[in-house]
Design a protein around this motif. Structure first.
Motif, short mmCIF file in Angstrom:
data_model
loop_
_atom_site.label_atom_id
_atom_site.label_comp_id
_atom_site.label_asym_id
_atom_site.label_seq_id
_atom_site.Cartn_x
_atom_site.Cartn_y
_atom_site.Cartn_z
N PRO A 1 28.62 53.14 44.18
CA PRO A 1 29.42 52.40 43.20
C PRO A 1 29.07 52.80 41.77
CG PRO A 1 28.47 50.91 44.81
CD PRO A 1 27.84 52.25 45.03
N LYS A 2 30.06 52.67 40.89
CA LYS A 2 29.83 52.94 39.47
C LYS A 2 28.97 51.84 38.85
CE LYS A 2 34.33 53.33 38.92
NZ LYS A 2 35.67 53.48 38.31
N LEU A 3 29.10 50.62 39.38
CA LEU A 3 28.42 49.46 38.82
C LEU A 3 28.47 48.33 39.84
CD1 LEU A 3 27.29 48.31 36.06
CD2 LEU A 3 29.63 47.54 35.61
N VAL A 4 27.40 47.53 39.89
CA VAL A 4 27.40 46.33 40.72
C VAL A 4 27.19 45.14 39.79
CG1 VAL A 4 26.28 45.08 42.61
CG2 VAL A 4 26.50 47.58 42.74
N VAL A 5 28.13 44.19 39.88
CA VAL A 5 28.19 43.06 38.96
C VAL A 5 28.06 41.74 39.71
CG1 VAL A 5 29.68 41.88 37.28
CG2 VAL A 5 29.72 44.37 37.43
N ALA A 6 27.33 40.80 39.13
CA ALA A 6 27.30 39.42 39.62
C ALA A 6 28.11 38.59 38.63
CB ALA A 6 25.88 38.90 39.71
N CYS A 7 29.17 37.95 39.12
CA CYS A 7 30.03 37.14 38.26
C CYS A 7 29.77 35.67 38.54
CB CYS A 7 31.50 37.46 38.48
SG CYS A 7 32.58 36.49 37.40
N HIS A 8 29.48 34.92 37.48
CA HIS A 8 29.13 33.50 37.58
C HIS A 8 30.28 32.58 37.19
CE1 HIS A 8 24.75 34.25 38.10
NE2 HIS A 8 25.06 35.38 37.46
N CYS A 9 31.49 33.10 37.03
CA CYS A 9 32.61 32.24 36.63
C CYS A 9 32.92 31.23 37.73
CB CYS A 9 33.85 33.07 36.27
SG CYS A 9 34.80 33.68 37.66
N HIS B 1 39.04 43.31 45.23
CA HIS B 1 39.94 42.82 44.18
C HIS B 1 40.42 44.03 43.39
CE1 HIS B 1 38.14 38.48 43.96
NE2 HIS B 1 38.38 38.87 45.18
N PHE B 2 41.52 43.85 42.67
CA PHE B 2 42.02 44.93 41.84
C PHE B 2 43.00 44.38 40.81
CE2 PHE B 2 45.04 44.41 45.21
CZ PHE B 2 46.28 44.71 44.68
N ASN B 3 43.18 45.13 39.75
CA ASN B 3 44.20 44.85 38.75
C ASN B 3 45.36 45.78 39.07
OD1 ASN B 3 45.86 44.88 36.48
ND2 ASN B 3 44.17 44.70 35.04
N PRO B 4 46.56 45.26 39.38
CA PRO B 4 47.68 46.13 39.74
C PRO B 4 48.02 47.20 38.71
CG PRO B 4 48.21 43.85 40.23
CD PRO B 4 46.92 43.85 39.46
N THR B 5 47.65 46.99 37.45
CA THR B 5 47.91 48.01 36.43
C THR B 5 46.86 49.11 36.43
OG1 THR B 5 46.74 46.84 34.66
CG2 THR B 5 49.09 46.33 34.95
N GLU B 6 45.79 48.93 37.21
CA GLU B 6 44.72 49.94 37.32
C GLU B 6 44.39 50.19 38.79
OE1 GLU B 6 41.34 48.56 35.11
OE2 GLU B 6 42.48 48.34 33.27
N PRO B 7 45.35 50.69 39.58
CA PRO B 7 45.13 50.84 41.03
C PRO B 7 44.05 51.86 41.39
CG PRO B 7 47.17 51.91 40.37
CD PRO B 7 46.66 51.16 39.16
N GLU B 8 43.65 52.68 40.44
CA GLU B 8 42.61 53.66 40.71
C GLU B 8 41.21 53.04 40.77
OE1 GLU B 8 43.07 53.44 36.26
OE2 GLU B 8 44.44 53.42 37.94
N ASN B 9 41.08 51.78 40.33
CA ASN B 9 39.78 51.08 40.32
C ASN B 9 39.81 49.93 41.32
OD1 ASN B 9 38.63 52.59 38.13
ND2 ASN B 9 39.99 51.47 36.78
N ILE B 10 38.78 49.86 42.15
CA ILE B 10 38.66 48.80 43.15
C ILE B 10 37.38 48.03 42.87
CG2 ILE B 10 38.14 48.37 45.59
CD1 ILE B 10 40.14 50.45 46.32
N LYS B 11 37.48 46.71 43.02
CA LYS B 11 36.32 45.82 42.87
C LYS B 11 35.94 45.36 44.27
CE LYS B 11 38.41 44.52 38.52
NZ LYS B 11 39.21 43.50 37.86
N LEU B 12 35.18 46.20 44.95
CA LEU B 12 34.80 45.98 46.34
C LEU B 12 33.84 44.81 46.47
CD1 LEU B 12 35.18 47.42 49.14
CD2 LEU B 12 33.01 48.57 48.66
N LYS B 13 34.02 43.99 47.50
CA LYS B 13 33.11 42.88 47.78
C LYS B 13 32.03 43.41 48.72
CE LYS B 13 33.93 39.84 45.75
NZ LYS B 13 33.63 39.72 44.33
N PRO B 14 30.87 43.79 48.21
CA PRO B 14 29.89 44.56 48.98
C PRO B 14 29.05 43.77 49.98
CG PRO B 14 29.01 44.13 46.81
CD PRO B 14 30.42 43.58 46.83
#
Length: 135
Positions: A22-30, A85-98
């Motif tokens: 992965p390019k980056l692994v993020v923890a989101c607390h929202c 997850h993904f943003n439909p305007t940026e289909p080249e990027n995926i936010k995989l739930k690892p």
């Protein structure tokens, strides 16, 4: 860690192969990620879409994020496990739930976001980047 590494939903109806780190692994607390994970935060591995091969039927769901962007999610229609997850305007990027990888040792977040909504009892490790809201 050696790539490729495989992953699947809880029932095995959706499987995938992650071909590279992965390019980056993020923890989101929202609050939305707390609902998603039924925990204090949700983990996301940022990957290129062409770095993952998916198999099996997936359904999609989406909502408008605080940024105004669409936050879309794919999940297994049988067990409900989120896959990415993904943003439909940026289909080249995926936010995989690892968390559904066969080898979860890559789940070492280097960034924590939306810490303004973090649970008080959770202590963020030293030496990671922290953002009150989005990156």
């Amino acid at each position: 860690m050696t790539y490729p590494v495989s992953g699947s939903c809880q029932c095995g109806g959706v499987t995938y192969t992650l071909l590279s780190e992965p390019k980056l692994v993020v923890a989101c607390h929202c609050k939305e990620c707390q609902k998603l994970s039924t925990s204090a935060f949700s983990l996301t591995a940022m990957v290129d879409a062409d770095a993952v091969v998916f198999e099996g039927e997936m359904k999609e769901w989406s909502r408008v994020a605080d940024s105004g962007n669409i936050s879309a999610a794919t999940f297994c229609p049988t067990c409900g496990n989120r896959i990415y997850h993904f943003n439909p305007t940026e289909p080249e990027n995926i936010k995989l739930k690892p968390s559904n990888l066969s080898d979860t040792s890559l789940i070492q977040p280097s960034v924590h976001i939306w810490v303004s909504e973090k649970q008080d009892w959770f202590q963020i490790p030293d030496k990671v980047k922290v953002f009150d809201k989005q990156l």
